[in-house]
Design an enzyme around this catalytic site. Sequence first.
Site, PDB file in Angstrom:
ATOM      1  N   LYS A  81       4.184  16.092   5.770  1.00  0.00           N
ATOM      2  CA  LYS A  81       5.313  15.710   6.488  1.00  0.00           C
ATOM      3  C   LYS A  81       6.407  16.662   6.874  1.00  0.00           C
ATOM      4  CE  LYS A  81       4.705  10.827   4.668  1.00  0.00           C
ATOM      5  NZ  LYS A  81       4.864  10.091   6.196  1.00  0.00           N
ATOM      6  N   GLU A  99       6.836   0.286  -0.932  1.00  0.00           N
ATOM      7  CA  GLU A  99       6.292  -0.226  -0.034  1.00  0.00           C
ATOM      8  C   GLU A  99       6.452  -1.860   0.212  1.00  0.00           C
ATOM      9  OE1 GLU A  99       1.978   1.453   0.362  1.00  0.00           O
ATOM     10  OE2 GLU A  99       2.411   1.756  -1.774  1.00  0.00           O
ATOM     11  N   LYS A 140      -8.453  11.888  -1.325  1.00  0.00           N
ATOM     12  CA  LYS A 140      -8.298  11.154  -2.639  1.00  0.00           C
ATOM     13  C   LYS A 140      -8.954   9.681  -2.477  1.00  0.00           C
ATOM     14  CE  LYS A 140      -3.872   8.790  -2.278  1.00  0.00           C
ATOM     15  NZ  LYS A 140      -4.189   7.506  -2.725  1.00  0.00           N
ATOM     16  N   ASP A 180      -2.717   5.523  -8.010  1.00  0.00           N
ATOM     17  CA  ASP A 180      -2.759   5.399  -6.425  1.00  0.00           C
ATOM     18  C   ASP A 180      -1.777   6.273  -5.820  1.00  0.00           C
ATOM     19  OD1 ASP A 180      -3.828   4.475  -3.763  1.00  0.00           O
ATOM     20  OD2 ASP A 180      -2.094   3.390  -3.941  1.00  0.00           O
ATOM     21  N   HIS A 184       0.950  11.970  -4.788  1.00  0.00           N
ATOM     22  CA  HIS A 184       1.929  12.084  -3.856  1.00  0.00           C
ATOM     23  C   HIS A 184       3.102  12.373  -4.700  1.00  0.00           C
ATOM     24  CE1 HIS A 184      -0.794  10.625  -1.178  1.00  0.00           C
ATOM     25  NE2 HIS A 184      -0.807   9.370  -1.380  1.00  0.00           N
TER      26      HIS A 184
END
Length: 483
Positions: free
Chosen positions: A180, A214, A146, A233, A238
Amino acid sequence: MKTRTNTSQIKDFNLVIFGGNGDLSKRKIIPALFHRFAAEQLNVEFDIYCVSRSPQDRDAFLKEIEGFLGNVDSKLVKTFFKRLKILVVPKNNAENYAEMKECLEANSNRQAIFYFSVPSGAFSEICTALKETGLSKENSKVVLEKPLGHSLKSSEEINNIIMSAFEERQVFRIDHYLGKETVQNLMVLRFANHLFERAWNAENIENIQITVAESLGVEKRAGYYDKTGALLDMIQNHLLQLLCLIAMEPPSSLNPDTVRNEKQKVLESLRPFTKETLATDIVRGQYTRGASNGDKLNSYLEDIDAYDSETETFVALKTYIDNWRWKNTPVYLRTGKRMKKRYSDIVINFKELPHNIFQDSQHALRNKLIIRLQPEERIELVQLSKIPGPGGYRFKPISLKLDFIDSFQDRMPDAYERLIMDVIRGNQTLFMRYDELASAWRWIESITDNWKKHTPLKLYESGTWGPGDDVMDDNTQWKTSPK
Protein backbone atom coordinates in the site's frame (compact mmCIF):
# COMPACT_ATOMS: atom_id res chain seq x y z
CA MET A 1 0.20 13.12 -21.50
CA LYS A 2 1.09 9.66 -20.19
CA THR A 3 4.35 9.44 -18.31
CA ARG A 4 6.38 6.40 -19.27
CA THR A 5 7.78 4.47 -16.35
CA ASN A 6 11.42 3.45 -16.26
CA THR A 7 11.78 -0.20 -17.33
CA SER A 8 15.57 -0.50 -17.13
CA GLN A 9 15.50 -2.92 -14.18
CA ILE A 10 12.88 -5.24 -15.67
CA LYS A 11 13.96 -8.44 -17.41
CA ASP A 12 11.96 -10.74 -19.68
CA PHE A 13 9.93 -13.24 -17.68
CA ASN A 14 7.50 -16.14 -17.67
CA LEU A 15 4.99 -16.12 -14.82
CA VAL A 16 3.40 -19.43 -13.84
CA ILE A 17 0.41 -19.03 -11.51
CA PHE A 18 -0.50 -22.22 -9.65
CA GLY A 19 -4.17 -21.77 -8.87
CA GLY A 20 -4.33 -19.54 -11.94
CA ASN A 21 -8.10 -19.98 -12.30
CA GLY A 22 -8.69 -19.11 -8.64
CA ASP A 23 -10.23 -16.02 -7.11
CA LEU A 24 -6.95 -14.32 -6.15
CA SER A 25 -5.51 -14.81 -9.61
CA LYS A 26 -8.56 -13.38 -11.38
CA ARG A 27 -9.21 -10.51 -8.98
CA LYS A 28 -5.69 -9.39 -8.07
CA ILE A 29 -2.69 -11.02 -9.73
CA ILE A 30 -3.69 -10.85 -13.41
CA PRO A 31 -5.33 -7.38 -13.14
CA ALA A 32 -2.15 -6.11 -11.43
CA LEU A 33 -0.06 -7.29 -14.37
CA PHE A 34 -2.50 -5.80 -16.86
CA HIS A 35 -2.40 -2.34 -15.25
CA ARG A 36 1.41 -2.36 -15.24
CA PHE A 37 1.25 -3.41 -18.90
CA ALA A 38 -1.19 -0.56 -19.63
CA ALA A 39 1.18 1.87 -17.89
CA GLU A 40 3.94 0.73 -20.28
CA GLN A 41 5.95 -0.66 -17.38
CA LEU A 42 6.08 -4.15 -18.88
CA ASN A 43 7.75 -3.29 -22.17
CA VAL A 44 9.60 -6.59 -22.08
CA GLU A 45 8.90 -10.06 -23.40
CA PHE A 46 6.67 -12.04 -21.07
CA ASP A 47 3.97 -14.71 -20.92
CA ILE A 48 1.56 -15.65 -18.14
CA TYR A 49 0.64 -19.30 -17.62
CA CYS A 50 -2.45 -19.99 -15.51
CA VAL A 51 -2.32 -23.50 -14.09
CA SER A 52 -5.68 -25.23 -13.65
CA ARG A 53 -6.47 -28.77 -12.52
CA SER A 54 -9.33 -29.04 -15.03
CA PRO A 55 -9.98 -27.71 -18.55
CA GLN A 56 -11.26 -24.12 -18.70
CA ASP A 57 -13.40 -22.32 -21.25
CA ARG A 58 -10.84 -19.72 -22.36
CA ASP A 59 -13.38 -17.13 -23.52
CA ALA A 60 -15.39 -17.37 -20.29
CA PHE A 61 -12.18 -17.24 -18.24
CA LEU A 62 -10.94 -14.10 -20.00
CA LYS A 63 -14.35 -12.44 -19.78
CA GLU A 64 -14.39 -13.01 -16.04
CA ILE A 65 -10.94 -11.45 -15.69
CA GLU A 66 -11.97 -8.50 -17.85
CA GLY A 67 -14.72 -7.76 -15.35
CA PHE A 68 -12.03 -6.99 -12.74
CA LEU A 69 -10.00 -4.64 -14.95
CA GLY A 70 -12.32 -1.63 -14.73
CA ASN A 71 -12.95 0.88 -17.49
CA VAL A 72 -9.98 0.23 -19.78
CA ASP A 73 -9.08 0.19 -23.48
CA SER A 74 -10.55 -2.99 -25.01
CA LYS A 75 -7.83 -3.14 -27.69
CA LEU A 76 -5.17 -3.07 -24.97
CA VAL A 77 -7.00 -5.87 -23.15
CA LYS A 78 -6.96 -8.05 -26.29
CA THR A 79 -3.24 -7.42 -26.75
CA PHE A 80 -2.57 -8.34 -23.13
CA PHE A 81 -4.74 -11.47 -23.28
CA LYS A 82 -2.59 -12.83 -26.11
CA ARG A 83 0.11 -13.31 -23.49
CA LEU A 84 -2.23 -15.25 -21.20
CA LYS A 85 -2.25 -19.04 -21.54
CA ILE A 86 -4.02 -21.82 -19.66
CA LEU A 87 -2.12 -24.97 -18.65
CA VAL A 88 -4.16 -27.96 -17.50
CA VAL A 89 -2.25 -29.89 -14.83
CA PRO A 90 -4.50 -32.58 -13.24
CA LYS A 91 -1.79 -33.62 -10.75
CA ASN A 92 1.48 -32.06 -9.66
CA ASN A 93 4.05 -34.52 -11.01
CA ALA A 94 6.80 -34.53 -13.62
CA GLU A 95 4.62 -36.23 -16.22
CA ASN A 96 1.92 -33.56 -16.04
CA TYR A 97 4.51 -30.76 -16.12
CA ALA A 98 5.72 -31.75 -19.60
CA GLU A 99 3.74 -29.01 -21.39
CA MET A 100 4.83 -26.42 -18.81
CA LYS A 101 8.45 -27.40 -19.30
CA GLU A 102 8.13 -27.17 -23.07
CA CYS A 103 6.58 -23.68 -22.82
CA LEU A 104 9.21 -22.35 -20.43
CA GLU A 105 12.17 -23.86 -22.23
CA ALA A 106 11.00 -22.32 -25.52
CA ASN A 107 12.14 -19.03 -23.94
CA SER A 108 14.81 -20.31 -21.58
CA ASN A 109 16.53 -16.91 -21.46
CA ARG A 110 13.61 -15.51 -19.48
CA GLN A 111 13.42 -15.59 -15.70
CA ALA A 112 10.76 -18.02 -14.46
CA ILE A 113 8.49 -16.79 -11.66
CA PHE A 114 6.35 -19.41 -9.93
CA TYR A 115 3.40 -17.91 -8.03
CA PHE A 116 1.96 -20.33 -5.46
CA SER A 117 -1.64 -19.08 -5.23
CA VAL A 118 -2.68 -22.37 -3.65
CA PRO A 119 -2.96 -23.76 -0.09
CA SER A 120 0.39 -24.58 1.50
CA GLY A 121 -0.56 -28.27 1.51
CA ALA A 122 0.16 -28.31 -2.24
CA PHE A 123 3.65 -26.75 -1.92
CA SER A 124 5.47 -30.07 -1.42
CA GLU A 125 4.21 -31.79 -4.55
CA ILE A 126 4.69 -28.63 -6.64
CA CYS A 127 8.29 -28.19 -5.46
CA THR A 128 9.02 -31.87 -6.05
CA ALA A 129 7.64 -31.68 -9.59
CA LEU A 130 9.57 -28.48 -10.34
CA LYS A 131 12.81 -30.14 -9.16
CA GLU A 132 12.22 -33.35 -11.09
CA THR A 133 11.55 -31.45 -14.32
CA GLY A 134 14.55 -29.15 -13.80
CA LEU A 135 12.38 -26.01 -13.79
CA SER A 136 13.65 -24.59 -10.49
CA LYS A 137 16.80 -22.90 -11.76
CA GLU A 138 19.26 -20.22 -10.65
CA ASN A 139 17.18 -17.42 -12.16
CA SER A 140 13.83 -18.76 -10.90
CA LYS A 141 11.72 -17.03 -8.26
CA VAL A 142 8.83 -18.23 -6.13
CA VAL A 143 6.03 -16.13 -4.63
CA LEU A 144 4.22 -17.45 -1.56
CA GLU A 145 0.83 -16.35 -0.26
CA LYS A 146 -0.21 -16.69 3.38
CA PRO A 147 -1.01 -18.66 5.42
CA LEU A 148 2.47 -20.11 5.77
CA GLY A 149 1.62 -22.55 8.52
CA HIS A 150 -0.44 -22.47 11.69
CA SER A 151 2.48 -22.68 14.14
CA LEU A 152 6.25 -22.33 14.26
CA LYS A 153 6.66 -26.05 13.65
CA SER A 154 4.36 -26.15 10.62
CA SER A 155 5.97 -22.97 9.29
CA GLU A 156 9.40 -24.62 9.53
CA GLU A 157 8.08 -27.66 7.67
CA ILE A 158 6.73 -25.46 4.84
CA ASN A 159 9.98 -23.53 4.68
CA ASN A 160 12.01 -26.73 4.45
CA ILE A 161 9.84 -27.82 1.52
CA ILE A 162 10.43 -24.51 -0.28
CA MET A 163 14.16 -24.59 0.47
CA SER A 164 14.37 -28.04 -1.15
CA ALA A 165 13.75 -26.38 -4.52
CA PHE A 166 14.75 -22.71 -4.00
CA GLU A 167 17.19 -20.57 -2.05
CA GLU A 168 16.12 -17.76 0.29
CA ARG A 169 17.23 -15.14 -2.24
CA GLN A 170 14.63 -16.57 -4.66
CA VAL A 171 11.70 -16.56 -2.21
CA PHE A 172 9.13 -13.74 -2.03
CA ARG A 173 6.65 -14.14 0.87
CA ILE A 174 3.99 -11.64 -0.10
CA ASP A 175 1.96 -9.48 2.29
CA HIS A 176 -0.26 -7.15 0.29
CA TYR A 177 -0.48 -4.62 3.15
CA LEU A 178 3.18 -3.78 2.57
CA GLY A 179 2.38 -2.77 -1.01
CA LYS A 180 0.00 0.00 0.00
CA GLU A 181 1.22 3.49 -0.88
CA THR A 182 0.82 4.86 2.63
CA VAL A 183 2.76 1.94 4.11
CA GLN A 184 5.62 2.47 1.69
CA ASN A 185 5.46 6.18 2.47
CA LEU A 186 6.19 5.32 6.12
CA MET A 187 9.84 4.86 5.17
CA VAL A 188 9.97 8.31 3.57
CA LEU A 189 7.96 9.93 6.35
CA ARG A 190 10.27 8.57 9.03
CA PHE A 191 13.68 8.68 7.41
CA ALA A 192 13.43 11.71 5.11
CA ASN A 193 11.82 14.15 7.56
CA HIS A 194 13.83 15.53 10.46
CA LEU A 195 10.62 16.66 12.15
CA PHE A 196 9.35 13.13 12.72
CA GLU A 197 12.51 11.09 13.16
CA ARG A 198 13.75 13.25 16.04
CA ALA A 199 10.45 12.72 17.88
CA TRP A 200 10.01 9.04 16.99
CA ASN A 201 10.72 7.48 20.39
CA ALA A 202 9.40 6.74 23.86
CA GLU A 203 10.37 10.19 25.09
CA ASN A 204 7.84 11.83 22.77
CA ILE A 205 5.24 9.18 21.90
CA GLU A 206 2.52 8.17 24.36
CA ASN A 207 1.33 5.07 22.50
CA ILE A 208 0.95 3.45 19.09
CA GLN A 209 -2.35 2.06 17.81
CA ILE A 210 -2.87 -0.16 14.77
CA THR A 211 -6.42 -1.07 13.76
CA VAL A 212 -7.65 -3.25 10.93
CA ALA A 213 -11.44 -3.29 11.19
CA GLU A 214 -13.68 -5.23 8.83
CA SER A 215 -17.43 -4.74 8.52
CA LEU A 216 -18.01 -8.08 6.78
CA GLY A 217 -18.22 -11.48 8.44
CA VAL A 218 -16.31 -14.59 7.36
CA GLU A 219 -18.29 -14.79 4.07
CA LYS A 220 -16.96 -17.66 1.89
CA ARG A 221 -13.93 -18.32 4.11
CA ALA A 222 -15.81 -20.13 6.89
CA GLY A 223 -13.93 -23.43 6.61
CA TYR A 224 -10.51 -21.75 6.56
CA TYR A 225 -11.35 -19.10 9.13
CA ASP A 226 -12.72 -21.43 11.79
CA LYS A 227 -9.36 -23.24 11.85
CA THR A 228 -7.39 -19.99 11.91
CA GLY A 229 -9.09 -17.09 13.71
CA ALA A 230 -8.26 -13.39 13.80
CA LEU A 231 -4.92 -13.74 15.61
CA LEU A 232 -3.31 -15.92 12.93
CA ASP A 233 -5.25 -14.47 10.00
CA MET A 234 -4.34 -10.83 10.64
CA ILE A 235 -2.03 -10.09 13.58
CA GLN A 236 0.62 -12.76 12.91
CA ASN A 237 1.37 -11.22 9.52
CA HIS A 238 -0.28 -7.93 8.49
CA LEU A 239 -0.29 -6.06 11.79
CA LEU A 240 3.15 -7.24 12.91
CA GLN A 241 4.65 -6.22 9.58
CA LEU A 242 3.12 -2.75 9.91
CA LEU A 243 4.51 -2.52 13.43
CA CYS A 244 7.98 -3.41 12.16
CA LEU A 245 7.99 -0.49 9.72
CA ILE A 246 6.81 1.89 12.45
CA ALA A 247 9.23 0.75 15.13
CA MET A 248 12.41 -0.27 13.26
CA GLU A 249 15.68 1.58 13.61
CA PRO A 250 16.95 3.55 10.59
CA PRO A 251 18.64 1.10 8.20
CA SER A 252 22.04 2.10 6.84
CA SER A 253 20.68 1.75 3.29
CA LEU A 254 17.67 0.47 1.36
CA ASN A 255 19.41 -2.80 0.64
CA PRO A 256 16.69 -5.47 1.16
CA ASP A 257 18.58 -7.44 3.81
CA THR A 258 19.62 -4.27 5.64
CA VAL A 259 15.97 -3.22 5.95
CA ARG A 260 14.85 -6.70 6.91
CA ASN A 261 17.57 -6.95 9.55
CA GLU A 262 16.01 -3.96 11.32
CA LYS A 263 12.50 -5.43 11.05
CA GLN A 264 13.79 -8.67 12.52
CA LYS A 265 15.19 -6.80 15.55
CA VAL A 266 11.72 -5.37 16.28
CA LEU A 267 10.12 -8.82 16.23
CA GLU A 268 12.85 -10.18 18.51
CA SER A 269 12.25 -7.27 20.92
CA LEU A 270 8.50 -7.84 21.31
CA ARG A 271 7.72 -8.66 24.92
CA PRO A 272 6.35 -12.23 25.17
CA PHE A 273 3.01 -12.74 26.88
CA THR A 274 2.82 -14.49 30.24
CA LYS A 275 -0.08 -16.20 31.99
CA GLU A 276 -0.60 -12.96 33.92
CA THR A 277 -0.61 -10.62 30.90
CA LEU A 278 -2.84 -13.03 28.94
CA ALA A 279 -5.50 -12.23 31.54
CA THR A 280 -5.06 -8.45 31.40
CA ASP A 281 -3.46 -7.33 28.12
CA ILE A 282 -5.34 -9.25 25.46
CA VAL A 283 -8.99 -9.82 24.66
CA ARG A 284 -10.49 -12.20 22.15
CA GLY A 285 -14.06 -11.95 20.95
CA GLN A 286 -16.64 -13.50 18.65
CA TYR A 287 -19.45 -11.64 16.93
CA THR A 288 -23.08 -12.37 17.69
CA ARG A 289 -26.22 -11.15 15.95
CA GLY A 290 -26.53 -7.43 15.38
CA ALA A 291 -27.52 -4.80 12.86
CA SER A 292 -25.87 -2.30 10.50
CA ASN A 293 -27.69 0.45 8.62
CA GLY A 294 -31.00 -1.23 9.41
CA ASP A 295 -29.88 -4.65 8.11
CA LYS A 296 -29.88 -7.63 10.44
CA LEU A 297 -26.56 -9.44 10.75
CA ASN A 298 -25.98 -13.09 11.57
CA SER A 299 -23.82 -14.39 14.37
CA TYR A 300 -20.49 -16.11 13.64
CA LEU A 301 -21.98 -19.51 14.49
CA GLU A 302 -24.78 -18.93 12.00
CA ASP A 303 -22.25 -17.84 9.36
CA ILE A 304 -20.22 -21.05 9.74
CA ASP A 305 -23.33 -23.19 10.24
CA ALA A 306 -22.14 -24.64 13.54
CA TYR A 307 -23.51 -24.98 17.05
CA ASP A 308 -20.27 -24.27 18.83
CA SER A 309 -16.86 -22.74 18.14
CA GLU A 310 -14.12 -21.16 20.24
CA THR A 311 -12.59 -19.38 17.23
CA GLU A 312 -12.04 -15.66 17.78
CA THR A 313 -13.22 -13.13 15.19
CA PHE A 314 -11.77 -10.21 17.17
CA VAL A 315 -8.47 -9.61 18.95
CA ALA A 316 -7.20 -6.54 20.77
CA LEU A 317 -3.95 -6.54 22.70
CA LYS A 318 -1.39 -4.36 24.40
CA THR A 319 2.28 -5.17 24.01
CA TYR A 320 5.71 -3.53 24.34
CA ILE A 321 8.93 -3.39 22.37
CA ASP A 322 11.74 -3.89 24.85
CA ASN A 323 14.51 -1.71 23.47
CA TRP A 324 15.91 1.76 24.13
CA ARG A 325 13.79 3.58 21.55
CA TRP A 326 10.43 2.22 22.71
CA LYS A 327 10.99 1.44 26.40
CA ASN A 328 7.58 1.11 28.14
CA THR A 329 5.62 2.63 25.22
CA PRO A 330 2.32 0.73 24.88
CA VAL A 331 1.56 -0.69 21.44
CA TYR A 332 -2.10 -1.49 20.85
CA LEU A 333 -3.15 -3.87 18.06
CA ARG A 334 -6.80 -4.45 17.14
CA THR A 335 -8.53 -6.38 14.40
CA GLY A 336 -11.95 -7.90 13.98
CA LYS A 337 -14.83 -8.84 11.74
CA ARG A 338 -18.38 -7.48 11.73
CA MET A 339 -17.18 -4.24 13.27
CA LYS A 340 -18.97 -0.94 12.85
CA LYS A 341 -17.05 0.19 9.77
CA ARG A 342 -14.32 -1.05 7.48
CA TYR A 343 -11.11 0.88 7.96
CA SER A 344 -7.43 0.38 8.70
CA ASP A 345 -5.08 2.90 10.20
CA ILE A 346 -1.98 3.50 12.26
CA VAL A 347 -2.19 6.18 14.95
CA ILE A 348 0.88 7.67 16.62
CA ASN A 349 -0.26 9.50 19.77
CA PHE A 350 2.34 12.03 20.90
CA LYS A 351 2.74 12.96 24.55
CA GLU A 352 1.14 16.02 26.06
CA LEU A 353 3.31 19.09 26.52
CA PRO A 354 4.82 19.25 30.04
CA HIS A 355 3.32 22.67 30.83
CA ASN A 356 0.10 24.32 29.67
CA ILE A 357 0.16 28.14 29.51
CA PHE A 358 -3.41 28.18 28.17
CA GLN A 359 -5.24 27.69 31.44
CA ASP A 360 -8.73 27.83 29.90
CA SER A 361 -8.02 25.35 27.13
CA GLN A 362 -10.52 22.55 26.59
CA HIS A 363 -8.13 20.37 24.60
CA ALA A 364 -5.06 18.45 25.72
CA LEU A 365 -1.83 19.86 24.27
CA ARG A 366 -0.88 16.83 22.21
CA ASN A 367 -0.62 15.88 18.57
CA LYS A 368 -1.32 12.70 16.68
CA LEU A 369 -0.22 11.32 13.34
CA ILE A 370 -2.80 9.17 11.53
CA ILE A 371 -1.75 6.95 8.65
CA ARG A 372 -4.90 5.73 6.92
CA LEU A 373 -4.53 2.55 4.86
CA GLN A 374 -8.12 1.93 3.79
CA PRO A 375 -10.72 2.59 2.52
CA GLU A 376 -8.84 5.69 1.29
CA GLU A 377 -5.10 6.19 1.67
CA ARG A 378 -3.89 9.36 3.37
CA ILE A 379 -1.66 10.78 6.08
CA GLU A 380 -3.10 13.20 8.61
CA LEU A 381 -1.26 15.28 11.23
CA VAL A 382 -3.56 16.52 13.98
CA GLN A 383 -2.34 19.75 15.58
CA LEU A 384 -3.90 22.50 17.68
CA SER A 385 -4.76 25.78 15.97
CA LYS A 386 -6.32 29.00 17.20
CA ILE A 387 -9.92 29.63 16.25
CA PRO A 388 -10.07 32.95 14.32
CA GLY A 389 -11.66 35.95 16.01
CA PRO A 390 -11.63 37.81 19.32
CA GLY A 391 -12.22 36.09 22.61
CA GLY A 392 -8.77 35.03 23.71
CA TYR A 393 -6.79 31.94 22.88
CA ARG A 394 -9.52 29.54 21.84
CA PHE A 395 -8.18 26.63 19.83
CA LYS A 396 -9.15 23.21 18.56
CA PRO A 397 -7.53 20.23 16.82
CA ILE A 398 -7.06 20.80 13.09
CA SER A 399 -5.85 18.16 10.62
CA LEU A 400 -3.21 18.75 7.99
CA LYS A 401 -3.98 16.09 5.37
CA LEU A 402 -2.04 14.50 2.56
CA ASP A 403 -4.76 12.72 0.62
CA PHE A 404 -3.20 10.68 -2.17
CA ILE A 405 -6.34 10.75 -4.33
CA ASP A 406 -6.67 14.54 -4.06
CA SER A 407 -2.95 15.29 -4.27
CA PHE A 408 -1.98 13.03 -7.18
CA GLN A 409 -4.07 12.89 -10.35
CA ASP A 410 -2.65 9.65 -11.74
CA ARG A 411 -4.39 6.37 -11.03
CA MET A 412 -3.26 4.86 -7.72
CA PRO A 413 -1.66 1.47 -8.35
CA ASP A 414 -3.00 -1.45 -6.33
CA ALA A 415 -0.73 -3.00 -3.70
CA TYR A 416 -0.33 -6.16 -5.79
CA GLU A 417 0.94 -4.08 -8.71
CA ARG A 418 3.82 -2.69 -6.67
CA LEU A 419 4.71 -6.01 -5.08
CA ILE A 420 4.60 -8.03 -8.29
CA MET A 421 6.82 -5.45 -9.99
CA ASP A 422 9.27 -5.83 -7.10
CA VAL A 423 9.24 -9.60 -7.66
CA ILE A 424 10.02 -9.14 -11.35
CA ARG A 425 12.86 -6.76 -10.46
CA GLY A 426 14.12 -9.06 -7.72
CA ASN A 427 13.72 -6.49 -4.92
CA GLN A 428 12.93 -8.34 -1.66
CA THR A 429 12.70 -5.28 0.61
CA LEU A 430 8.93 -5.54 1.19
CA PHE A 431 8.88 -9.32 1.49
CA MET A 432 9.39 -11.32 4.68
CA ARG A 433 12.60 -13.24 5.16
CA TYR A 434 12.13 -16.56 6.93
CA ASP A 435 13.83 -15.46 10.16
CA GLU A 436 11.24 -12.65 10.40
CA LEU A 437 8.45 -15.17 9.98
CA ALA A 438 9.97 -17.47 12.61
CA SER A 439 10.33 -14.61 15.11
CA ALA A 440 6.71 -13.60 14.54
CA TRP A 441 5.60 -17.17 15.20
CA ARG A 442 7.62 -17.41 18.41
CA TRP A 443 5.92 -14.28 19.75
CA ILE A 444 2.48 -15.46 18.59
CA GLU A 445 3.00 -18.78 20.37
CA SER A 446 3.55 -16.92 23.66
CA ILE A 447 -0.17 -16.13 23.18
CA THR A 448 -1.57 -19.31 21.63
CA ASP A 449 0.13 -21.72 24.04
CA ASN A 450 -2.07 -20.61 26.94
CA TRP A 451 -4.65 -18.02 25.91
CA LYS A 452 -7.65 -20.34 25.77
CA LYS A 453 -7.05 -21.04 29.48
CA HIS A 454 -6.40 -17.45 30.56
CA THR A 455 -8.23 -15.29 27.98
CA PRO A 456 -11.95 -16.12 27.91
CA LEU A 457 -13.89 -15.62 24.67
CA LYS A 458 -16.11 -12.53 24.85
CA LEU A 459 -19.17 -12.10 22.66
CA TYR A 460 -19.73 -8.76 20.92
CA GLU A 461 -22.64 -7.52 18.90
CA SER A 462 -22.19 -7.32 15.14
CA GLY A 463 -21.97 -3.72 13.94
CA THR A 464 -20.09 -2.50 17.04
CA TRP A 465 -16.42 -1.80 17.75
CA GLY A 466 -15.96 -4.97 19.80
CA PRO A 467 -14.52 -5.38 23.32
CA GLY A 468 -11.17 -3.69 22.62
CA ASP A 469 -11.45 -1.13 25.44
CA ASP A 470 -10.62 -3.89 27.93
CA VAL A 471 -6.89 -3.71 27.13
CA MET A 472 -6.52 0.07 27.19
CA ASP A 473 -4.68 1.90 29.97
CA ASP A 474 -6.57 4.45 32.06
CA ASN A 475 -7.36 7.69 30.19
CA THR A 476 -6.51 6.02 26.88
CA GLN A 477 -8.99 5.40 24.09
CA TRP A 478 -8.97 3.86 20.65
CA LYS A 479 -9.19 6.35 17.86
CA THR A 480 -12.41 5.51 16.03
CA SER A 481 -12.96 5.68 12.30
CA PRO A 482 -14.15 8.82 10.46
CA LYS A 483 -17.84 9.36 10.00
